[in-house]
Enzyme design. Structure first.
Site, PDB file in Angstrom:
ATOM      1  N   LYS A 116       0.821  -1.229   0.000  1.00  0.00           N
ATOM      2  CA  LYS A 116       0.000   0.000   0.000  1.00  0.00           C
ATOM      3  C   LYS A 116       0.847   1.268   0.000  1.00  0.00           C
ATOM      4  O   LYS A 116       0.464   2.286  -0.581  1.00  0.00           O
ATOM      5  CB  LYS A 116      -0.935   0.005   1.209  1.00  0.00           C
ATOM      6  CG  LYS A 116      -1.871  -1.193   1.287  1.00  0.00           C
ATOM      7  CD  LYS A 116      -2.616  -1.441   0.001  1.00  0.00           C
ATOM      8  CE  LYS A 116      -3.381  -2.745   0.043  1.00  0.00           C
ATOM      9  NZ  LYS A 116      -3.416  -3.451  -1.243  1.00  0.00           N
ATOM     10  N   GLY A 164      -8.343  -4.183   2.155  1.00  0.00           N
ATOM     11  CA  GLY A 164      -9.680  -4.653   2.502  1.00  0.00           C
ATOM     12  C   GLY A 164     -10.027  -4.371   3.951  1.00  0.00           C
ATOM     13  O   GLY A 164     -10.886  -5.003   4.532  1.00  0.00           O
ATOM     14  N   ARG A 292      -7.500  -8.012  -9.255  1.00  0.00           N
ATOM     15  CA  ARG A 292      -8.246  -9.240  -9.591  1.00  0.00           C
ATOM     16  C   ARG A 292      -9.601  -8.855 -10.173  1.00  0.00           C
ATOM     17  O   ARG A 292      -9.990  -7.679 -10.075  1.00  0.00           O
ATOM     18  CB  ARG A 292      -8.469 -10.053  -8.310  1.00  0.00           C
ATOM     19  CG  ARG A 292      -9.373  -9.307  -7.335  1.00  0.00           C
ATOM     20  CD  ARG A 292      -9.611 -10.034  -6.028  1.00  0.00           C
ATOM     21  NE  ARG A 292     -10.618  -9.341  -5.237  1.00  0.00           N
ATOM     22  CZ  ARG A 292     -10.323  -8.337  -4.387  1.00  0.00           C
ATOM     23  NH1 ARG A 292      -9.085  -7.927  -4.251  1.00  0.00           N
ATOM     24  NH2 ARG A 292     -11.281  -7.732  -3.697  1.00  0.00           N
TER      25      ARG A 292
HETATM   26  C1  MV4 Z   1      -9.805   4.839   4.643  1.00  0.00           C
HETATM   27  C2  MV4 Z   1     -11.027   5.326   5.165  1.00  0.00           C
HETATM   28  C3  MV4 Z   1     -11.038   6.622   5.713  1.00  0.00           C
HETATM   29  N1  MV4 Z   1      -9.910   7.363   5.712  1.00  0.00           N
HETATM   30  N2  MV4 Z   1      -8.715   5.605   4.647  1.00  0.00           N
HETATM   31  C4  MV4 Z   1      -9.397   0.833   3.794  1.00  0.00           C
HETATM   32  C5  MV4 Z   1      -9.655  -0.512   3.168  1.00  0.00           C
HETATM   33  C6  MV4 Z   1     -10.492  -0.120   2.032  1.00  0.00           C
HETATM   34  N3  MV4 Z   1     -11.207  -1.175   1.405  1.00  0.00           N
HETATM   35  C7  MV4 Z   1     -11.417   0.877   2.652  1.00  0.00           C
HETATM   36  N4  MV4 Z   1     -10.621   1.559   3.599  1.00  0.00           N
HETATM   37  C8  MV4 Z   1     -10.793   2.801   4.096  1.00  0.00           C
HETATM   38  N5  MV4 Z   1      -9.712   3.592   4.132  1.00  0.00           N
HETATM   39  C9  MV4 Z   1      -8.762   6.852   5.189  1.00  0.00           C
HETATM   40  N6  MV4 Z   1      -7.658   7.617   5.203  1.00  0.00           N
HETATM   41  C10 MV4 Z   1     -12.164   4.495   5.135  1.00  0.00           C
HETATM   42  C11 MV4 Z   1     -12.048   3.239   4.573  1.00  0.00           C
HETATM   43  C12 MV4 Z   1     -13.227   2.406   4.544  1.00  0.00           C
HETATM   44  C13 MV4 Z   1     -13.644   1.808   5.711  1.00  0.00           C
HETATM   45  C14 MV4 Z   1     -12.912   2.000   6.874  1.00  0.00           C
HETATM   46  C15 MV4 Z   1     -13.366   1.422   8.016  1.00  0.00           C
HETATM   47  C16 MV4 Z   1     -14.522   0.650   8.026  1.00  0.00           C
HETATM   48  C17 MV4 Z   1     -15.212   0.442   6.879  1.00  0.00           C
HETATM   49  C18 MV4 Z   1     -14.783   1.014   5.698  1.00  0.00           C
HETATM   50  C19 MV4 Z   1     -15.465   0.792   4.499  1.00  0.00           C
HETATM   51  C20 MV4 Z   1     -15.038   1.395   3.350  1.00  0.00           C
HETATM   52  C21 MV4 Z   1     -13.903   2.236   3.370  1.00  0.00           C
END
Ligand code: MV4
Length: 445
Positions: A116, A164, A292
């Protein structure tokens, strides 16, 4: 073009790949574990080879068993599907050294984007927006505190080998930052054998918008517009749709063009998804690349009319993209709900068992991608996905009405499913008005 492709997966995605092969006049070799022996979907293949016992760690996740099956079945290429070995760059490399085409990105691009921090660096170089954050890995507490105070709390601690949502920690002050760092590093070491972590500004209540990409081995790349996957619970997507609702056209164009720029600069080829988060002011930030084909790929197939698995196979065989960006439409609205064998009244824990009754909805614009049938036994050994119900109609309102009608018709007995939850979401006024983000499900239910 390949004469025979080994499908290194199971269930609905294995069937999906076999269908594309058959339509292209390519033979398919299916693999199965002892738990999947006799499954009806295997009959779609021209050959089927047992690769080991039920446990995925002794069958679907074992590169040498997959390669051996490809050699026994005389396959020139392997399609990994999603999950299992699909994003395992070592497996992609083993295919290459076994002179078997891996239907996916080059292992170098997969490895680069799978890290990442490296992916962020590639994004910055390609002038793709990233969330303000650390310049590389965090190596000591003082550096973390400096970064967090520069970008402002709350911050998100993330594992560089993660993805994820695994191994993330929110920190809202120096104290929770320190404890979060050591917890995240320990979890990352445990889960990914790599304790490396980095820090980003935490974007509160973001939307999850991802862009489908196809890139060939001749420098051509196109996007197939975006999917809104914000309706999710604990990183499990429940509903996905295209186009994203309430996203200004200019933002859509910028996000999609950013995604193409990023994959081109990374030397990424084949199908991939560039994932962004979008804040309340429609600022978007690159998060990660999913190297993927994804569960939700049918949503993009419906609005563009493009068969993504067919395109993956064409690209892997060295053919040039037969698509120009101006000819990739986004027609109408497509919505997908995932149907899992899980018990919504019991923390969505898996509910394996035998399907005793199955009545699948049909009609204009209704698609059900699934490997199950009445009498099919949902295994406890693998993920609980029964299938995906997808609808496609000229407008989102019509698509919602169509999905509600289809969900009302749908009958699955013998196992508990997430159909009642899907019905609840489709009836929800915030969903229907497009007022939801990735925290909606947890906040509401
Ligand atoms: C984030 C975020 C908010 N701020 N990064 C990381 C894994 C990816 N699939 C989604 N992710 C996120 N990264 C920053 N700087 C919010 C998410 C996020 C998320 C985070 C916590 C719980 C559920 C989530 C669902 C979608 C996106």
């Amino acid at each position: 073009m390949f004469q025979r492709i080994l499908v290194a997966n199971r269930g609905e995605i294995a069937l999906r790949v076999m269908r594309a092969c058959r339509e292209m006049g390519i033979e398919s070799v299916a693999v199965f574990s002892e738990a999947d022996r006799g499954a009806h979907y295997l009959e779609m293949a021209d050959k089927k080879i047992c690769i080991g016992p039920a446990a995925a760690s002794q069958s679907y996740l074992v590169p040498k068993n997959i390669i051996a099956a490809a050699e026994i079945g005389d396959a020139q290429a392997i399609h990994p599907g999603y999950g299992f070995l699909a994003e395992n760059s070592d497996f992609a490399d083993i295919c290459r050294s076994s002179n078997i085409e891996f239907i996916g990105p080059p292992h170098e691009a997969m490895a680069k984007l799978g890290d990442k921090v490296t992916a962020r660096e590639i994004a910055v170089a390609a002038k793709v927006n990233v969330v303000p954050g650390s310049d590389g890995l965090i190596t000591n507490e003082a550096q973390a505190i400096e970064v967090a105070n520069r970008i402002g709390y709350p911050v998100l601690i993330k594992a560089t080998a993660g993805g994820g949502g695994k191994g993330m920690r929110v920190a809202r002050n120096d104290h929770s930052l320190k404890s979060g760092l050591s917890a995240a590093a320990a979890e990352a070491q445990n889960a990914f054998s790599n304790p490396g972590v980095y820090v980003e500004k935490y974007v509160e209540k973001p939307r999850h918008i991802e862009v489908q990409i196809l890139a060939d081995n001749h420098g051509n790349a196109v996007h197939l517009w975006e999917r809104d996957c914000s309706m999710q619970r604990r990183h499990q997507k429940l509903v996905e749709e295209s186009p994203a609702v309430n996203l200004p056209a200019s933002v859509r164009q910028d996000i999609c063009k950013s995604a193409v720029r990023l994959v081109k600069s990374a030397g990424y080829t084949n199908a991939g998804t560039v994932e962004f988060i979008v804040d309340a002011d429609n600022n978007f930030y690159f998060i990660e690349v999913n190297a993927r084909i994804q569960v939700e790929h049918p949503v993009s197939e419906m609005v563009t009319g493009i068969d993504l698995i067919r395109q993956q196979i064409r690209i892997a065989s060295g053919e040039e993209l037969n698509l120009k960006q101006k000819n990739v439409p986004c027609n109408g609205s497509a919505i997908e709900v995932r149907i899992n064998a899980e018990d919504p009244d019991n923390e969505f824990c898996p509910s394996p068992g035998t399907i005793t009754k199955l009545c699948v909805p049909g009609g204009l614009g209704v698609r059900f991608d699934s490997h199950v049938h009445a009498g099919y036994k949902i295994s406890p050994y693998y993920d609980s996905l029964i299938g995906k119900l997808i609808v496609h109609r000229p407008t989102r309102e019509e698509a919602i009405a169509c999905m509600q009608r289809a969900l009302r018709e749908f009958v699955i007995e013998g196992v508990k499913t997430t159909i009642p939850l899907a019905r609840k979401i489709l009836a929800n006024s915030d969903f229907r008005e497009g007022k939801f983000d990735t925290t909606y499900v947890e906040r509401t239910w």
